[in-house]
Design a protein around this motif. Structure first.
Motif, mmCIF file in Angstrom:
data_model
loop_
_atom_site.group_PDB
_atom_site.id
_atom_site.type_symbol
_atom_site.label_atom_id
_atom_site.label_comp_id
_atom_site.label_asym_id
_atom_site.label_seq_id
_atom_site.Cartn_x
_atom_site.Cartn_y
_atom_site.Cartn_z
ATOM 1 N N SER A 20 21.696 12.921 -9.038
ATOM 2 C CA SER A 20 21.059 12.574 -10.144
ATOM 3 C C SER A 20 20.828 13.661 -11.163
ATOM 4 C CB SER A 20 19.608 12.089 -9.681
ATOM 5 O OG SER A 20 19.610 10.999 -8.680
ATOM 6 N N ILE A 237 16.013 10.417 -4.774
ATOM 7 C CA ILE A 237 16.274 8.854 -4.781
ATOM 8 C C ILE A 237 17.027 8.423 -3.486
ATOM 9 C CG2 ILE A 237 17.943 7.307 -6.043
ATOM 10 C CD1 ILE A 237 17.809 8.945 -8.477
ATOM 11 N N GLY A 241 17.317 2.902 -4.100
ATOM 12 C CA GLY A 241 16.959 2.958 -5.641
ATOM 13 C C GLY A 241 15.540 3.619 -5.963
ATOM 14 N N SER A 242 14.844 3.586 -5.012
ATOM 15 C CA SER A 242 13.314 4.142 -5.424
ATOM 16 C C SER A 242 13.389 5.540 -5.602
ATOM 17 C CB SER A 242 12.371 3.614 -4.023
ATOM 18 O OG SER A 242 12.844 4.220 -2.776
ATOM 19 N N LEU A 243 12.500 6.015 -6.171
ATOM 20 C CA LEU A 243 12.335 7.449 -6.536
ATOM 21 C C LEU A 243 11.168 7.904 -5.989
ATOM 22 C CD1 LEU A 243 13.032 9.907 -8.056
ATOM 23 C CD2 LEU A 243 11.710 9.159 -10.067
ATOM 24 N N ILE A 261 15.875 3.434 -9.975
ATOM 25 C CA ILE A 261 16.211 4.607 -10.565
ATOM 26 C C ILE A 261 17.626 5.027 -10.204
ATOM 27 C CG2 ILE A 261 15.931 7.294 -10.788
ATOM 28 C CD1 ILE A 261 13.749 5.291 -12.001
ATOM 29 N N ALA A 273 13.736 10.606 -15.615
ATOM 30 C CA ALA A 273 14.749 9.695 -14.777
ATOM 31 C C ALA A 273 15.402 8.583 -15.700
ATOM 32 C CB ALA A 273 13.823 9.055 -13.545
#
Length: 296
Positions: A20, A237, A241-243, A261, A273
């Protein structure tokens, strides 16, 4: 051998190592960059992001400089206006930047190191990932071996040593991504586990060595596809897809702070983000998120 082919030998796809904070976002202390809608934006502190350069596929920042990799493989840097950007290297597929300078991987998998606008020198072959910390550099070779060189006083090597070496030394295996900031580092292995080492006064390594430092790699969180390190906090991440974030401004244990995210980067007290719906989000010292407005 092209980088994509090198990654294939690890049994992972390009997305697994497209961390990311490594391509569309970058943070280093109070300097940040983001690629939104094909344009690279840059800003410092609480300033509004301004458009800087088009055709960028990766951005990076150091303490006093901006960096951008363009579609044609040219790596550029500037400190004021991008109109005065200097060409650092050609034929680049990915790079890392920080206070000590920059590391770039070319299409043949060779790793090159440079400082400022000086000509780079080759330091390794068959490299798939690299990171620049505050005086400690890292790279990962085909096969997953992780190499470290530079400052070791905070346990940055992860192999127990606290004395710097002048040559890169192997300290871990099965790694696919590495990230470093001010005195601590994380790496992601091919099974989705995150390991950390180095300074941990404020919890960027979660409970591993909390209150001082860890001089060996320890596990932090699993099920991860992307990682980022800030000055005193870290982020991940997960596959869904959760941060998740931990360290100064957040809880010591990894805590979920957002969903959907695709990219994250961390600076001093700031976390930025990109969401799946294209929004640029920002947390300030753990407060947030708020959507960031872009300037022109």
């Amino acid at each position: 051998m092209p980088l994509i082919a090198l990654l294939a030998t690890l049994g992972v796809g390009r997305a697994a190592v497209a961390d990311s904070s490594g391509e569309r976002l970058a943070s280093y202390y109070d300097r940040h960059m983001a690629i939104v809608g094909g344009t690279a934006y840059g800003w410092s502190g609480s300033d509004r992001p301004t458009a800087m350069i088009a055709d960028a596929v990766q951005v990076g920042v150091g303490k006093d400089a901006y960096y951008a990799l363009r579609k044609d493989g040219t790596l550029l840097t500037w400190s004021g206006s991008p109109a005065n950007a200097a060409l650092l290297m050609r034929d680049v597929v990915s790079f890392a930047a920080g206070n000590a300078g920059w590391l770039a991987i070319n299409r043949g998998g060779s790793l090159w190191q440079g400082a400022g606008r000086e000509p780079p020198r080759k330091v390794a072959e068959k490299v798939i990932a690299a990171a620049v910390g505050d005086g400690t550099d890292y790279y990962i070779k085909v096969g997953g071996d992780l190499y470290v060189r530079g400052a070791a006083n905070r346990g940055q090597y992860g192999d127990g040593r606290l004395t710097a070496t002048s040559d890169f030394v192997r300290t871990a295996s099965q790694a696919v991504v590495v990230r470093a900031h001010s005195g601590h580092a994380l790496y992601l292995d091919k099974n989705g586990q995150v390991f950390g080492t180095g300074g941990n006064i404020h919890g960027p390594l979660s409970a591993h060595g909390l209150g001082d430092k860890a001089n060996s790699w320890g596990t932090i969180i699993s099920g991860v596809k992307g990682i980022a390190t800030g000055e005193a906090h870290s982020a991940a991440i997960l596959d869904d897809g959760s941060l998740w974030v931990w360290g100064r401004g957040f809880a010591v244990q990894p805590t979920r702070v957002a969903e959907g995210i695709v990219t994250v980067a961390a600076g001093s007290g700031t976390t930025i983000a990109l969401s799946a719906d294209g929004k640029l989000l920002l947390w300030d010292g753990g407060r947030g998120p708020r959507q960031v407005a872009l300037g022109h």
